[in-house]
Design an enzyme around this catalytic site. Sequence first.
Site, PDB file in Angstrom:
ATOM      1  N   SER A  23      -9.760  -1.539   7.037  1.00 57.59           N
ATOM      2  CA  SER A  23      -9.109  -1.200   5.766  1.00 57.59           C
ATOM      3  C   SER A  23      -8.369  -2.332   5.084  1.00 57.59           C
ATOM      4  O   SER A  23      -8.107  -2.258   3.889  1.00 57.59           O
ATOM      5  CB  SER A  23      -8.146  -0.023   5.976  1.00 57.59           C
ATOM      6  OG  SER A  23      -8.871   1.181   6.068  1.00 57.59           O
TER       7      SER A  23
ATOM      8  N   SER B 209      -9.482   1.222   3.118  1.00 51.04           N
ATOM      9  CA  SER B 209      -8.585   2.037   2.335  1.00 51.04           C
ATOM     10  C   SER B 209      -7.511   1.241   1.603  1.00 51.04           C
ATOM     11  O   SER B 209      -6.853   1.785   0.733  1.00 51.04           O
ATOM     12  CB  SER B 209      -7.915   3.079   3.244  1.00 51.04           C
ATOM     13  OG  SER B 209      -7.091   2.475   4.211  1.00 51.04           O
TER      14      SER B 209
ATOM     15  N   LYS C  63       0.838  -1.196   0.000  1.00 52.28           N
ATOM     16  CA  LYS C  63       0.000   0.000   0.000  1.00 52.28           C
ATOM     17  C   LYS C  63       0.878   1.252   0.000  1.00 52.28           C
ATOM     18  O   LYS C  63       1.883   1.313   0.718  1.00 52.28           O
ATOM     19  CB  LYS C  63      -0.887  -0.041   1.247  1.00 52.28           C
ATOM     20  CG  LYS C  63      -1.994   0.986   1.313  1.00 52.28           C
ATOM     21  CD  LYS C  63      -2.863   0.691   2.553  1.00 52.28           C
ATOM     22  CE  LYS C  63      -4.007   1.664   2.721  1.00 52.28           C
ATOM     23  NZ  LYS C  63      -4.799   1.352   3.941  1.00 52.28           N
TER      24      LYS C  63
END
Lengths: 538, 538
Positions: free
Chosen positions: B235, B211, B136
């Site tokens: 997330s 996310s 990420k």
Amino acid sequence: MGLAARDWAAQAAQCRDILKQSIPISYQIPHEKLPPKSRLNVAGFPRESGQLSERELLITETTATDLVNKMGSETWTAEEVTVAFLKRATIGQQLLNFATEFLAEDALAQAKRLDAIFQETHELVGPLHGVPISVKEHIGIKGRVCNAGFVGWSDFVSPDDAYIVQFLRNAGAIIHVRTNEPQSLMHMDSANNITGRTLNPFNRNLSPGGSSGGEGASLGFRCAALGAGTDIGGSSRLPAAFNGVYGFRPTACRLPLAGLRATGPGQESIRGVVGPLASSVDDLELFMKSVLDQNPWKKDPSLVPVPWRSVDTPVSLTVGIMKDDNVVHPHPPITRALLVAEQKLKAAGVNIVEWEPFQHGQINKITMSLFSADGHRNLKEALETSGEPILPLTEGVLNWGNGISVYENWELDYKREILRAQYHGLMQQRGIDVILSPVYLGVAPEHETGTYIGYTSVWNVLDHPAVVIPTGLAVDQDLDVSDTAYRPRSELDAKEQAKYAPERFRDAPIGLQLIGKHFGDEELLARAKLVHQIITSP
Amino acid sequence: MGLAARDWAAQAAQCRDILKQSIPISYQIPHEKLPPKSRLNVAGFPRESGQLSERELLITETTATDLVNKMGSETWTAEEVTVAFLKRATIGQQLLNFATEFLAEDALAQAKRLDAIFQETHELVGPLHGVPISVKEHIGIKGRVCNAGFVGWSDFVSPDDAYIVQFLRNAGAIIHVRTNEPQSLMHMDSANNITGRTLNPFNRNLSPGGSSGGEGASLGFRCAALGAGTDIGGSSRLPAAFNGVYGFRPTACRLPLAGLRATGPGQESIRGVVGPLASSVDDLELFMKSVLDQNPWKKDPSLVPVPWRSVDTPVSLTVGIMKDDNVVHPHPPITRALLVAEQKLKAAGVNIVEWEPFQHGQINKITMSLFSADGHRNLKEALETSGEPILPLTEGVLNWGNGISVYENWELDYKREILRAQYHGLMQQRGIDVILSPVYLGVAPEHETGTYIGYTSVWNVLDHPAVVIPTGLAVDQDLDVSDTAYRPRSELDAKEQAKYAPERFRDAPIGLQLIGKHFGDEELLARAKLVHQIITSP
């Protein structure tokens, strides 16, 4: 006298009555046989008093570790051990006012139960079998008032034993007396509007420290074989040092806090901990191991599942000596004790490195902001509940700061995290096993005068374990003269140095602090045993 | 267009250029051979495309655990594994826009180094030898921009690899691609003003979640063998569920966060964690074990020193099934998947107990207050740095609350501690090993429509480990019809139920969540393997 004033006084009297009613009168010394108030050092009085037999004196001067061994070998019974400590604690109360409540009946009943079990099984019920432990008042005891030093909280009765008490009792401990603490739980002293002021057994003009000052006096006078204090800025270590005993601030989240009362329990930026006081490093370890061997994290999810590890005596040792935190100069007795320790350690082959303090001034500022982050609203509410008078040291606490926003709190938490990583990195980089430092800039301060907590509170902020060991030294009128070369580095420094004059601190014991690495509690205690052995050798 | 507007657009373009320049063009599929935009399910496209050999398809459809075995047995080299995943990731980027930057050159160089070492030593360099991992974007990579989805942060270059990246690399992992995340890092979706919107490989009308939505799409399309996401409210788990893969939220303070960028890093009331995404439970365990076997707490003092434990497959199992959190009813596909799972588990002899949710509505309120405790000042500042447009889901986040005082924050922290103790006690009392529950009220929501995070965020607040497993089921147009018996329990509930219609969610995979006990990460994964095996058996 207005209504509020009458009310708080009545409430305080109610709690004071609990204390009065609980004192085992038969163990008291007649008033006329007590030393005069002018006699400052009363540490040796139990022996002089004639109230304790030789056997009782011996029992009360034995470490917890050895007491358990003696009960295991049927040399002493739990009952006679308990009686001996209750007697000594009763005299201690007469001289030092260290208790908030005696639990004599419960303690004796429990001792008899333990003896009966031992008679039948020939086995100790646990690693603390029959060890009389004093417990700081704000650690709740089932069915008893827990006021945390606030008059306004004197109606609160604990529904259960605090978890730490449960674990201690499961291990066989006997809770025989509860001990005093200051209003706000944030003084380096132990006076409140309920049970008044606790005195230091080595010099009654001096503070027993705080906030676990009742515990400090308890262990210093040997009213208990072990003590359960708490520490959020030095509260178990300052009393240990001031009363010539051992005190430990473990890494946070290892010992349970459930069932303790204090203001602002949700404050997590600087975590409070339960911190034992004891008569040896072995006893501190016994306390920790007895609790952690019960896997307290299974009962309390706020704890980390890290068992107590057995650690061998270190074969080599590097000690970083921090003689000064670069904020406030230590007084002469502390500097002398550090020099003596340094010489002895060097002579014993220990590797010594000067430890340059890393941003202690900055850490102190963060400490004060975080302790006052709520603008002291919790503290003020607790005081206002009764309208009790605000004591001078509490006024000082209220001046630590005006409160900050959550945004600022997050910023400080983050700064604290960076500082933790930096300090951790520096210790690794410099190859330091433990740091040796003052516990406080001086020995026990005169009542109401101690305020600078930087030497202990930095380790709360950084969350390093820290242990106090007595050096065997006390203030020496000839050696510890005021430093003529002293030059103040700040107004604060000048103010603190001005508090010193050797004659004020007669007989005050000198303790030092050893600091380990985050979660290196076991290694710290193993090293502290070695360091203590070296620095107290002739 | 004003100055600020031009500025943010230029800054965003600069970061977008980094992405564009980094894409391995030679692996791209010519535009005309791509499926039309109207084709929603592109999960099978790699096989159809002709761009990957059978061997490359096989490699990219192999778990990380097996990849390491295959490299250990010299079946595949790290280089061909890396090339295969880079090819697939390039196609994934064309179809799903899941990446923020490819690291092809670095990854190939690292793969060649690993192969050379293996040639010489015939030993794998570590437990993740040659495993291509997507990471990420807000997890920093040395020397590369780390913008965390904020245009205004696009000049920040990470001075070092984040600790988690260092530990993964030490274990032999290859970081070949960085993945997309939403503005604010708080959407259940993955769109920002820099690299735009990521799509769901099973239905491009649907969100990949957030996310860690880029990670979700990456693993769902098999662009990587393992993924490093993060999770503060769901997330890593929501993207795992929405893309038909496995995702894990470990207990806090086990995996290092140093070197991650996000707003308000000092917020500790609800702790964010690194959370892996994977193609099997074994792979999640491989990720955890590979990092924790390196004792990360020695490097990072914010971690607890709790090693990864080996845990046997459980011989008996009690599962608490929570079909509804009593706040928002799940949509029909989720309810069906839970019923199927329940039947299969019962048939397999697993002990099933209905789990009555404990105060989830109350926990949700605390969650929103704690997430917005700073009045979103950190988030607003990050947005204002560039003046970038505020996306609708960010507007939603800004409505979570107006901020609270430190006093209130402490109160909520304390309430959270009480709830943790209560939830922990209830699980013990009811004899529950794991809770089986929805991950979200539905399958992947349509873009910009998912907002209710209660099914995942409660476990962040309570700090329980939670793992997402795919059920092997997907939305079925015949079975998952709207529930005619449905009666709304609140406005929120009605609004959420109204989002459902089976035809909107064609092909969307259905994942479920298993929740363990605080610090019981190892037991949870061991049990998840068993549960997954049972519920995916024919």
